[in-house]
Design a protein around this motif. Structure first.
Motif, PDB file in Angstrom:
ATOM      1  N   LYS A   1       0.827  -1.207   0.000  1.00  0.00           N
ATOM      2  CA  LYS A   1       0.000   0.000   0.000  1.00  0.00           C
ATOM      3  C   LYS A   1       0.864   1.261   0.000  1.00  0.00           C
ATOM      4  CE  LYS A   1      -3.818  -2.364   1.116  1.00  0.00           C
ATOM      5  NZ  LYS A   1      -4.398  -3.044   0.026  1.00  0.00           N
ATOM      6  N   ARG A   2       0.247   2.379  -0.371  1.00  0.00           N
ATOM      7  CA  ARG A   2       0.928   3.670  -0.265  1.00  0.00           C
ATOM      8  C   ARG A   2       1.300   3.912   1.193  1.00  0.00           C
ATOM      9  NH1 ARG A   2      -3.043   6.313  -4.320  1.00  0.00           N
ATOM     10  NH2 ARG A   2      -1.700   6.502  -6.131  1.00  0.00           N
ATOM     11  N   GLY A   3       2.492   4.448   1.399  1.00  0.00           N
ATOM     12  CA  GLY A   3       2.954   4.739   2.748  1.00  0.00           C
ATOM     13  C   GLY A   3       3.735   3.594   3.388  1.00  0.00           C
ATOM     14  N   ASP A   4       3.693   2.395   2.795  1.00  0.00           N
ATOM     15  CA  ASP A   4       4.468   1.264   3.328  1.00  0.00           C
ATOM     16  C   ASP A   4       5.955   1.523   3.147  1.00  0.00           C
ATOM     17  OD1 ASP A   4       2.093   0.012   3.891  1.00  0.00           O
ATOM     18  OD2 ASP A   4       2.395  -1.690   2.536  1.00  0.00           O
ATOM     19  N   HIS A   5       6.745   1.017   4.077  1.00  0.00           N
ATOM     20  CA  HIS A   5       8.199   1.093   3.983  1.00  0.00           C
ATOM     21  C   HIS A   5       8.685  -0.230   3.399  1.00  0.00           C
ATOM     22  CE1 HIS A   5       8.848   4.801   6.351  1.00  0.00           C
ATOM     23  NE2 HIS A   5       7.636   4.496   6.783  1.00  0.00           N
ATOM     24  N   VAL A   6       9.389  -0.157   2.263  1.00  0.00           N
ATOM     25  CA  VAL A   6       9.812  -1.353   1.548  1.00  0.00           C
ATOM     26  C   VAL A   6      11.324  -1.360   1.339  1.00  0.00           C
ATOM     27  CG1 VAL A   6       7.588  -1.579   0.361  1.00  0.00           C
ATOM     28  CG2 VAL A   6       9.426  -0.290  -0.720  1.00  0.00           C
ATOM     29  N   ALA A   7      11.819  -2.518   0.926  1.00  0.00           N
ATOM     30  CA  ALA A   7      13.231  -2.666   0.572  1.00  0.00           C
ATOM     31  C   ALA A   7      13.299  -3.199  -0.852  1.00  0.00           C
ATOM     32  CB  ALA A   7      13.920  -3.624   1.531  1.00  0.00           C
ATOM     33  N   VAL A   8      14.245  -2.691  -1.633  1.00  0.00           N
ATOM     34  CA  VAL A   8      14.496  -3.197  -2.976  1.00  0.00           C
ATOM     35  C   VAL A   8      15.856  -3.888  -2.942  1.00  0.00           C
ATOM     36  CG1 VAL A   8      14.878  -2.581  -5.395  1.00  0.00           C
ATOM     37  CG2 VAL A   8      13.104  -1.412  -4.081  1.00  0.00           C
ATOM     38  N   VAL A   9      15.881  -5.134  -3.427  1.00  0.00           N
ATOM     39  CA  VAL A   9      17.102  -5.937  -3.412  1.00  0.00           C
ATOM     40  C   VAL A   9      17.403  -6.400  -4.837  1.00  0.00           C
ATOM     41  CG1 VAL A   9      18.192  -8.008  -2.488  1.00  0.00           C
ATOM     42  CG2 VAL A   9      16.577  -6.730  -1.073  1.00  0.00           C
ATOM     43  N   ILE A  10      18.632  -6.096  -5.291  1.00  0.00           N
ATOM     44  CA  ILE A  10      19.097  -6.536  -6.610  1.00  0.00           C
ATOM     45  C   ILE A  10      20.535  -7.005  -6.424  1.00  0.00           C
ATOM     46  CG2 ILE A  10      19.456  -5.930  -9.035  1.00  0.00           C
ATOM     47  CD1 ILE A  10      17.599  -3.456  -8.452  1.00  0.00           C
TER      48      ILE A  10
ATOM     49  N   HIS B   1      21.045  -3.270  -1.771  1.00  0.00           N
ATOM     50  CA  HIS B   1      19.891  -3.247  -0.868  1.00  0.00           C
ATOM     51  C   HIS B   1      19.544  -1.787  -0.587  1.00  0.00           C
ATOM     52  CE1 HIS B   1      19.886  -7.502   0.600  1.00  0.00           C
ATOM     53  NE2 HIS B   1      21.077  -7.431   0.055  1.00  0.00           N
ATOM     54  N   ALA B   2      18.312  -1.412  -0.885  1.00  0.00           N
ATOM     55  CA  ALA B   2      17.822  -0.086  -0.530  1.00  0.00           C
ATOM     56  C   ALA B   2      16.679  -0.308   0.455  1.00  0.00           C
ATOM     57  CB  ALA B   2      17.342   0.655  -1.762  1.00  0.00           C
ATOM     58  N   ASP B   3      16.922   0.013   1.717  1.00  0.00           N
ATOM     59  CA  ASP B   3      15.940  -0.230   2.781  1.00  0.00           C
ATOM     60  C   ASP B   3      15.225   1.053   3.159  1.00  0.00           C
ATOM     61  OD1 ASP B   3      16.615  -2.971   3.082  1.00  0.00           O
ATOM     62  OD2 ASP B   3      18.407  -2.368   4.189  1.00  0.00           O
ATOM     63  N   GLY B   4      14.008   0.923   3.649  1.00  0.00           N
ATOM     64  CA  GLY B   4      13.263   2.066   4.173  1.00  0.00           C
ATOM     65  C   GLY B   4      12.693   2.994   3.127  1.00  0.00           C
ATOM     66  N   LEU B   5      12.526   2.527   1.891  1.00  0.00           N
ATOM     67  CA  LEU B   5      11.927   3.364   0.860  1.00  0.00           C
ATOM     68  C   LEU B   5      10.419   3.430   1.100  1.00  0.00           C
ATOM     69  CD1 LEU B   5      13.794   1.889  -2.243  1.00  0.00           C
ATOM     70  CD2 LEU B   5      14.329   3.980  -1.004  1.00  0.00           C
ATOM     71  N   VAL B   6       9.836   4.602   0.948  1.00  0.00           N
ATOM     72  CA  VAL B   6       8.413   4.789   1.193  1.00  0.00           C
ATOM     73  C   VAL B   6       7.674   4.761  -0.141  1.00  0.00           C
ATOM     74  CG1 VAL B   6       6.649   6.331   2.141  1.00  0.00           C
ATOM     75  CG2 VAL B   6       8.899   6.164   3.229  1.00  0.00           C
ATOM     76  N   VAL B   7       6.601   3.969  -0.219  1.00  0.00           N
ATOM     77  CA  VAL B   7       5.791   3.881  -1.424  1.00  0.00           C
ATOM     78  C   VAL B   7       4.930   5.123  -1.519  1.00  0.00           C
ATOM     79  CG1 VAL B   7       4.057   2.538  -2.658  1.00  0.00           C
ATOM     80  CG2 VAL B   7       5.776   1.363  -1.268  1.00  0.00           C
TER      81      VAL B   7
END
Length: 143
Positions: A123-132, A136-142
């Motif tokens: 959902k919008r406002g969730d804190h996500v991580a992108v891993v490739i 690792h990019a942690d704490g990104l906000v949707v």
């Protein structure tokens, strides 16, 4: 704010005080520097799109050599949302292939990839991580 008649601020003044074009830096001091220095990227964004069916991750390349791993096809990108308890992947379409850019990165250009959000669990406002791969990019906000 200039008060209207009767000593109360006008409705227009109230509205203009609430709206702002200022967009805060998405990362606190060291995090933004880390992505620029270690991975050669900035302007990381995660956006909710297509009525929530997809999540788009985008970034701008500052140093193509450092950012090479993000566009490498041998690494499967994933978007992890611990709040929803899901791990999203980049879908592969029959005639198009994976919904991500995999050309060698160039300095100053922006790149993107799309994650399937079937069921709209992220959902919008969730804190996500992108891993490739090692990235690792942690704490990104949707958004």
């Amino acid at each position: 704010m200039k008060p209207a008649k009767g000593g109360q601020p006008s409705a227009q003044a109230k509205r203009s005080a609430k709206t702002s074009r200022y967009r805060p830096d998405r990362f606190a001091g060291r995090a933004g520097s880390y992505y620029r220095l270690v991975w050669g990227i900035d302007t990381l964004e995660v956006k909710w799109g297509e009525s929530g069916e997809v999540i788009r991750f985008s970034y701008r390349v500052l140093d193509a050599d450092k950012a090479k791993i993000l566009n490498d096809k041998k690494f499967e990108p994933s978007l992890i949302d611990p709040q929803a308890g899901v791990k999203l992947v980049v879908p592969s379409m029959e005639n198009v292939g994976q919904l991500r850019q995999s050309v060698p990165p160039e300095n100053g250009k922006s790149y993107w990839m799309v994650f399937s959000n079937k069921g709209r669990l992220v959902k919008r406002g969730d804190h996500v991580a992108v891993v490739i791969g090692a990235f690792h990019a942690d704490g990104l906000v949707v958004d």
